[in-house]
Design a protein around this motif. Structure first.
Motif, short mmCIF file in Angstrom:
data_model
loop_
_atom_site.label_atom_id
_atom_site.label_comp_id
_atom_site.label_asym_id
_atom_site.label_seq_id
_atom_site.Cartn_x
_atom_site.Cartn_y
_atom_site.Cartn_z
N GLY A 49 0.73 -1.30 0.04
CA GLY A 49 -0.20 -0.01 -0.04
C GLY A 49 0.92 1.31 -0.19
N GLN A 50 2.10 1.07 -0.32
CA GLN A 50 2.89 2.27 -0.31
C GLN A 50 2.58 3.51 -1.16
N GLU A 52 -0.36 4.27 -1.88
CA GLU A 52 -1.28 5.08 -1.41
C GLU A 52 -1.09 5.85 -0.08
N LEU A 53 0.17 5.57 0.29
CA LEU A 53 0.50 6.40 1.51
C LEU A 53 1.20 7.72 1.10
N LYS A 146 -4.52 6.57 8.01
CA LYS A 146 -4.51 5.46 6.94
C LYS A 146 -5.20 5.81 5.81
N LYS A 147 -5.97 6.87 5.59
CA LYS A 147 -6.73 7.24 4.25
C LYS A 147 -6.32 8.89 4.13
#
Length: 173
Positions: A49-50, A52-53, A146-147
């Protein structure tokens, strides 16, 4: 020629043999990176998920940037880590400190850690943080983001402003 490492443990110097040339090279590279005082990312690009971060990290980085003034200095900023530190020597509870970490962001595995030290150093600051951001608090000073949420970012921005004002009043920045 025999390779050795010197360690300082409990005030005593211990000299230990190096077991291989590879470990000597690792020790040498560790010394040079600590001498440069560079900040390293914990998981690099291996985190799930990198991608997205990255936008979350960049947004927090943007919020920290305006506070780099006077004794406040930014370190890092690339490779997933940024730290905002007050380089003003202060005395807190009888202990002299050369620097105080104000806030930082670090890409972790599955979230961006937003570390906000004013909440750690003063329980009253926690009362100023709104409930949505408080839900992200997973320790004394670490918020797991997280988002990409504009409401959370707005609250982080407010928290940074409040914390800066409090630290400025105390003479810590």
């Amino acid at each position: 020629m025999r390779l050795t490492n010197e360690f300082l443990i409990f005030g005593e110097s211990l000299i230990m043999p190096v077991t291989s040339k590879k470990s000597a090279a690792k020790t040498a590279s560790k010394k040079t990176s600590s001498d440069k005082k560079e900040l390293e990312i914990k998981y690099s690009d291996k985190s799930p998920g990198q991608p997205e971060l990255v936008p979350i990290f960049n947004e927090i980085k943007k919020m920290l940037t305006p506070y780099e003034k006077g004794t406040m200095k930014l370190f890092g900023g690339s490779e997933g880590k940024i730290v905002l530190i007050s380089k003003k020597p202060v005395e807190i509870l009888g202990r002299k400190r050369e620097e105080l970490w104000f806030a930082s962001a670090l890409v972790q595995k599955g979230y961006v850690g937003f570390y906000y030290m004013p909440v750690y150093s003063d329980a009253e600051v926690k009362k100023l943080i709104r409930p949505e951001l408080l839900k992200c608090l997973k320790g004394k000073a670490c918020f797991h983001i997280k988002k990409f949420d504009k409401e959370i970012f707005s609250q982080i921005k407010d928290a940074l402003s409040d914390g800066y004002k409090i630290w400025h009043k105390r003479g810590w920045v």
